[in-house]
Design an enzyme around this catalytic site. Structure first.
Site, PDB file in Angstrom:
ATOM      1  N   LYS A   1     -11.908  -2.072   6.617  1.00  0.00           N
ATOM      2  CA  LYS A   1     -11.114  -2.942   7.486  1.00  0.00           C
ATOM      3  C   LYS A   1     -11.593  -2.827   8.938  1.00  0.00           C
ATOM      4  O   LYS A   1     -11.990  -3.816   9.517  1.00  0.00           O
ATOM      5  CB  LYS A   1      -9.619  -2.604   7.399  1.00  0.00           C
ATOM      6  CG  LYS A   1      -8.842  -3.321   6.311  1.00  0.00           C
ATOM      7  CD  LYS A   1      -9.089  -2.824   4.931  1.00  0.00           C
ATOM      8  CE  LYS A   1      -8.303  -3.555   3.880  1.00  0.00           C
ATOM      9  NZ  LYS A   1      -7.579  -2.645   2.990  1.00  0.00           N
TER      10      LYS A   1
ATOM     11  N   ASP B   1      -1.830   6.607   6.193  1.00  0.00           N
ATOM     12  CA  ASP B   1      -2.854   5.676   5.718  1.00  0.00           C
ATOM     13  C   ASP B   1      -3.132   4.718   6.879  1.00  0.00           C
ATOM     14  O   ASP B   1      -2.332   3.833   7.160  1.00  0.00           O
ATOM     15  CB  ASP B   1      -2.328   4.922   4.484  1.00  0.00           C
ATOM     16  CG  ASP B   1      -3.292   3.830   4.009  1.00  0.00           C
ATOM     17  OD1 ASP B   1      -4.366   3.666   4.621  1.00  0.00           O
ATOM     18  OD2 ASP B   1      -2.947   3.149   3.015  1.00  0.00           O
TER      19      ASP B   1
ATOM     20  N   TRP C   1       0.829  -1.210   0.000  1.00  0.00           N
ATOM     21  CA  TRP C   1       0.000   0.000   0.000  1.00  0.00           C
ATOM     22  C   TRP C   1       0.859   1.253   0.000  1.00  0.00           C
ATOM     23  O   TRP C   1       0.526   2.236  -0.665  1.00  0.00           O
ATOM     24  CB  TRP C   1      -0.986  -0.016   1.164  1.00  0.00           C
ATOM     25  CG  TRP C   1      -1.922  -1.186   1.086  1.00  0.00           C
ATOM     26  CD1 TRP C   1      -1.989  -2.240   1.943  1.00  0.00           C
ATOM     27  CD2 TRP C   1      -2.892  -1.443   0.056  1.00  0.00           C
ATOM     28  NE1 TRP C   1      -2.947  -3.131   1.513  1.00  0.00           N
ATOM     29  CE2 TRP C   1      -3.510  -2.675   0.369  1.00  0.00           C
ATOM     30  CE3 TRP C   1      -3.295  -0.760  -1.099  1.00  0.00           C
ATOM     31  CZ2 TRP C   1      -4.523  -3.235  -0.431  1.00  0.00           C
ATOM     32  CZ3 TRP C   1      -4.299  -1.317  -1.889  1.00  0.00           C
ATOM     33  CH2 TRP C   1      -4.893  -2.533  -1.555  1.00  0.00           C
TER      34      TRP C   1
HETATM   35  C1  LIG Z   1      -7.042  -2.128   1.935  1.00  0.00           C
HETATM   36  C2  LIG Z   1      -6.044  -1.046   2.059  1.00  0.00           C
HETATM   37  C3  LIG Z   1      -5.980  -0.002   1.134  1.00  0.00           C
HETATM   38  C4  LIG Z   1      -6.880   0.073  -0.084  1.00  0.00           C
HETATM   39  O1  LIG Z   1      -8.121   0.508   0.304  1.00  0.00           O
HETATM   40  P1  LIG Z   1      -9.300   0.764  -0.797  1.00  0.00           P
HETATM   41  O2  LIG Z   1     -10.340   1.388   0.084  1.00  0.00           O
HETATM   42  O3  LIG Z   1      -9.675  -0.584  -1.306  1.00  0.00           O
HETATM   43  O4  LIG Z   1      -8.787   1.655  -1.833  1.00  0.00           O
HETATM   44  C5  LIG Z   1      -5.053   0.991   1.334  1.00  0.00           C
HETATM   45  N1  LIG Z   1      -4.227   0.962   2.392  1.00  0.00           N
HETATM   46  C6  LIG Z   1      -4.249  -0.039   3.302  1.00  0.00           C
HETATM   47  C7  LIG Z   1      -3.310   0.001   4.454  1.00  0.00           C
HETATM   48  C8  LIG Z   1      -5.163  -1.065   3.163  1.00  0.00           C
HETATM   49  O5  LIG Z   1      -5.195  -2.054   4.057  1.00  0.00           O
END
Ligand SMILES: *Cc1c(COP(=O)(O)O)cnc(C)c1O
Length: 351
Positions: free
Chosen positions: A192, A168, A101
């Site tokens: 998540k 993030d 990511w």
């Molecule tokens: C799943 C995830 C993403 C991607 O998220 P989307 O909402 O599917 O774009 C980005 N960063 C992390 C740390 C993730 O676990």
């Protein structure tokens, strides 16, 4: 049969939240209408949005310097939107590369500014969190991924810098207390640890904005959504509603301190078994182990299929590892219970 959802995302949500969401999908607040069909301009939905925003402020301890947005486009859209809104073409930003990511965030940000990757753990397939690095003084911010969903590592301390952090937090938002004043921006895809897929939480400090000269498309400009309280266009109403319910649940269960305690206790049970059981070994360096995504591999590859079948038979769903790590991954977000962890540990004990 009772199932335990160990999937990385879309992921487990508290049972009580799904129950309430289901009821509201039929009849919201006794309106005789579904939350799925009411106007986003109605006073009933505006109250949902207001409560969602105030729960984020309260849980994260945000002061008035911060704006809270619920956008769509996933965390993946924030990879470019953050850089597009915060960096001029010749501005520098520092990025820490701790996995898939982070790499995507770096690749997208490069389209808008001068991106300096100050540290990476790619040399050991992202099994650790880099601790020593230098950050250029002229960087506008430091971007990192607090929890690496795929590799099972997590920052247990904030990166050492006085610059604003951009994080993030998709896979560990609301899982532990944090000093929000260190952040210029926090973003998280809901699916998540916060709610169902479809909305992305963006928390942004106002002084980060208004510094770029490029012409930003209206929908991609944070200012647009700030001015309209995340209702410039139709917001993803149901995902915001279910995220709000989940935040209520977090608050009722001890807030972020309560989540941290519960998450530490859960993760310990599972890691203790990984360390004790000669059939398995952990993937991440011990000091950097994630409390959210537990990655482990079999010592003998031959047991993989049997172990996954035994997991299935015990109701433990979603334990197969991500293809870039192999083996197994148990995602144990806020809503995972100790009972669920115990069910998985009992399967492991049979090997
Ligand atoms: C799943 C995830 C993403 C991607 O998220 P989307 O909402 O599917 O774009 C980005 N960063 C992390 C740390 C993730 O676990």
């Amino acid at each position: 049969m009772k199932k335990y959802n160990f999937s990385a995302g879309p992921a487990i949500l508290p049972k009580s939240v799904m129950q309430e969401a289901g009821e509201a999908a039929i009849d919201f607040n006794g309106m005789g209408l579904s939350i799925l069909e009411i106007s986003h301009r109605s006073k009933e939905f505006t109250a949902v949005m207001d409560e969602a925003v105030s729960l984020v402020q309260e849980l994260l301890g945000l002061n008035d310097d911060y704006e809270v947005l619920f956008l769509s486009g996933g965390a993946s859209s924030q990879f470019f939107m953050s850089a597009m809104n915060l960096l001029n073409e010749n501005d520098t930003a520092a990025y820490i590369n701790t996995g898939t990511w982070s790499k995507k965030a770096i690749a997208e940000a490069r389209k808008f500014g001068n991106i300096n990757v100050v540290a990476t753990s790619e040399d050991e397939n992202f099994s650790y969190i880099p601790k020593h690095y230098e950050i250029p003084g002229d960087a506008k911010y430091v971007h990192y991924t607090s929890n690496n969903t795929i590799f099972g590592t997590q920052f247990h301390e904030l990166p050492k810098t006085d610059l604003p952090l951009i994080c993030d937090m998709s896979s560990d938002i609301f899982s532990r207390p944090l000093d929000s004043s260190r952040f210029g921006m926090i973003y998280a895809g809901a699916q998540k640890n916060m709610g169902p897929a479809g909305t992305t939480l963006v928390v942004i400090r106002k002084d980060m904005l208004g510094k770029v000269t490029r012409d930003i498309p209206t929908m991609l400009n944070y200012e647009t959504h700030i001015k309209k309280g995340s209702m410039f266009n139709t917001p993803p109403a149901f995902p915001i509603f279910v995220s709000m319910l989940t935040m209520r649940w977090v608050k009722a269960n001890g807030g972020l301190e309560g989540m941290a305690k519960h998450n530490e206790a859960k993760a310990k049970i599972l890691y203790d078994e990984i360390d004790r059981n000669p059939s398995f070994k952990g993937v991440a360096r011990k000091e950097d182990r994630s409390l959210m995504n537990v990655t482990f591999v079999p010592v003998d590859d031959g047991i993989t299929a049997d172990f996954l079948a035994a997991c299935d038979a015990a109701g433990c769903s979603g334990v197969k590892g991500h293809r870039s790590v192999g083996g197994f991954r148990a995602s144990i977000y806020n809503a995972m219970t100790q009972e669920g962890i115990q069910a998985l540990v009992d399967v492991m004990k049979g090997f």
